[in-house]
Design an enzyme around this catalytic site. Sequence first.
Site, PDB file in Angstrom:
ATOM      1  N   ASP A 278       0.897  -1.036  -0.043  1.00  0.00           N
ATOM      2  CA  ASP A 278       0.108   0.162  -0.052  1.00  0.00           C
ATOM      3  C   ASP A 278       1.150   1.270  -0.073  1.00  0.00           C
ATOM      4  OD1 ASP A 278      -2.495   1.358   0.119  1.00  0.00           O
ATOM      5  OD2 ASP A 278      -2.702   1.202   2.302  1.00  0.00           O
ATOM      6  N   HIS A 279       0.634   2.327  -0.603  1.00  0.00           N
ATOM      7  CA  HIS A 279       1.123   3.466  -0.636  1.00  0.00           C
ATOM      8  C   HIS A 279       2.763   3.609  -0.564  1.00  0.00           C
ATOM      9  CE1 HIS A 279      -2.569   6.085  -0.382  1.00  0.00           C
ATOM     10  NE2 HIS A 279      -2.932   5.036   0.414  1.00  0.00           N
TER      11      HIS A 279
ATOM     12  N   HIS B 180      -9.631   4.651  -2.264  1.00  0.00           N
ATOM     13  CA  HIS B 180      -9.104   4.636  -1.085  1.00  0.00           C
ATOM     14  C   HIS B 180     -10.001   5.268   0.004  1.00  0.00           C
ATOM     15  CE1 HIS B 180      -4.753   3.513  -1.803  1.00  0.00           C
ATOM     16  NE2 HIS B 180      -5.176   3.411  -2.931  1.00  0.00           N
TER      17      HIS B 180
HETATM   18  P1  13P Z   1      -9.721   3.598   5.498  1.00  0.00           P
HETATM   19  O1  13P Z   1      -8.978   4.452   6.524  1.00  0.00           O
HETATM   20  O2  13P Z   1     -10.890   4.459   5.111  1.00  0.00           O
HETATM   21  O3  13P Z   1      -9.824   2.641   5.835  1.00  0.00           O
HETATM   22  O4  13P Z   1      -8.782   3.802   4.127  1.00  0.00           O
HETATM   23  C1  13P Z   1      -7.685   2.718   3.988  1.00  0.00           C
HETATM   24  C2  13P Z   1      -7.048   3.074   2.707  1.00  0.00           C
HETATM   25  O5  13P Z   1      -7.150   3.905   1.844  1.00  0.00           O
HETATM   26  C3  13P Z   1      -5.559   2.362   2.904  1.00  0.00           C
HETATM   27  O6  13P Z   1      -4.886   2.666   1.592  1.00  0.00           O
HETATM   28  O1  G3H Z   2      -2.939   4.430   3.979  1.00  0.00           O
HETATM   29  C1  G3H Z   2      -3.717   4.323   4.940  1.00  0.00           C
HETATM   30  C2  G3H Z   2      -3.790   2.977   5.908  1.00  0.00           C
HETATM   31  O2  G3H Z   2      -4.838   3.310   6.735  1.00  0.00           O
HETATM   32  C3  G3H Z   2      -2.676   2.353   6.637  1.00  0.00           C
HETATM   33  O3  G3H Z   2      -2.368   3.313   7.676  1.00  0.00           O
HETATM   34  O4  G3H Z   2       0.283   3.696   7.901  1.00  0.00           O
HETATM   35  O5  G3H Z   2      -1.339   3.695   9.850  1.00  0.00           O
HETATM   36  O6  G3H Z   2      -0.807   1.572   8.709  1.00  0.00           O
HETATM   37  P1  G3H Z   2      -1.178   3.171   8.579  1.00  0.00           P
HETATM   38 ZN    ZN Z   3      -5.078   4.649   1.015  1.00  0.00          ZN
HETATM   39 NA    NA Z   4      -3.125   0.621  -2.239  1.00  0.00          NA
END
Ligand code: 13P
Ligand code: G3H
Ligand code: ZN
Ligand code: NA
Length: 328
Positions: free
Chosen positions: A82-83, A231
């Site tokens: 993710d990200h 997201h």
């Molecule tokens: P929420 O905070 O709405 O669960 O979104 C999660 C997200 O976009 C993780 O990349």
């Molecule tokens: O990108 C957002 C997700 O909710 C992950 O958050 O970096 O606190 O694990 P986090």
């Molecule tokens: Zn996200």
């Molecule tokens: Na992602």
Amino acid sequence: ALISMRQLLDHAAEHGYGIPAFNVNNLEQMRAIMEAAAKTDSPVIVQASAGARKYAGSNFLRHMILAAIEEFPQIPVCMHQDHGTSPAVCQRSIAMGFSSVMMDGSLGSDGKTPTSYEYNVDVTRRTVEMAHACGVSVEGELGCLGSLETGMAGEEDGIGAEGVLSHEQMLTDPEEAADFVRKTGVDALAIAIGTSHGAYKFTRPPTGDTLAIQRIKEIHARIPDTHLVMHGSSSVPQDWLAIINEYGGEIPETYGVPVDEIVQGIRHGVRKVNIDTDLRLASTGAVRRFLAQNPAEFDPRKYLKETITAMREICIARYEAFGSAGHA
Ligand code: 13P
Ligand code: G3H
Ligand code: ZN
Ligand code: NA
């Protein structure tokens, strides 16, 4: 089996459903997600954030996902990063065996500063080149997540723009999206439509002015072959907020993205729906309630088991609502 995101989302597009992508940080989340998928016969996308890697460690996360694949061999699982904040971050995940990465070039390598369009195209295109050479899928992001009510990105820590965003920055432009997909070759595109990360998305239930589902339709009409990603798509269940607050929590009134609105998005090209906060809220509610009702208990397995049950229910509900149930 481990599967790329592209394979999963192509199937989802062909059959008109969406797949929830749950963030994973611990064993309980992993079990909840897999048990729910097994129960509903759904394919799975699990994603590891920078925060998850910091908390659990990349190797623990990776082996937990591999363990899930071993225990549930009938379920296709995408291991998604993710990200990612730079091509180098994505490269490390690819080397570790992730089958999909997100290069979020909408923000700089600090995960906070909004970038130029040219920067985003450049880092995303480079990531796609590298990932595709390894059979790994790439999700890009165009536009910054943020509240159309306040212009704020949401969470204090984690990924999110610093400072106040303009309306324009928070709504992905369809023409620019078409140009971005053409120049980068991404497999999936995260779009900004007024959602934000975390529990504080909307101060009142969203309307067409604060949650731009209409924008999804416009983007999908322009790039019908691109898989769209939402997201910040937790629904912030009011029943779990009430349980948290009943048992000592102090979470102010807040609203998330209604499941029905997400289903509208899925009708118009959304294939991946990111959810983290809902599982956090359910876990916290389950622990608070259990410990309040069983003050003499001290075995973590007792209260953590409650979190699995609580999260599993939410996962089942999302697999069913988004239509991925029955497609494993
Ligand atoms: P929420 O905070 O709405 O669960 O979104 C999660 C997200 O976009 C993780 O990349
Ligand atoms: O990108 C957002 C997700 O909710 C992950 O958050 O970096 O606190 O694990 P986090
Ligand atoms: Zn996200
Ligand atoms: Na992602």
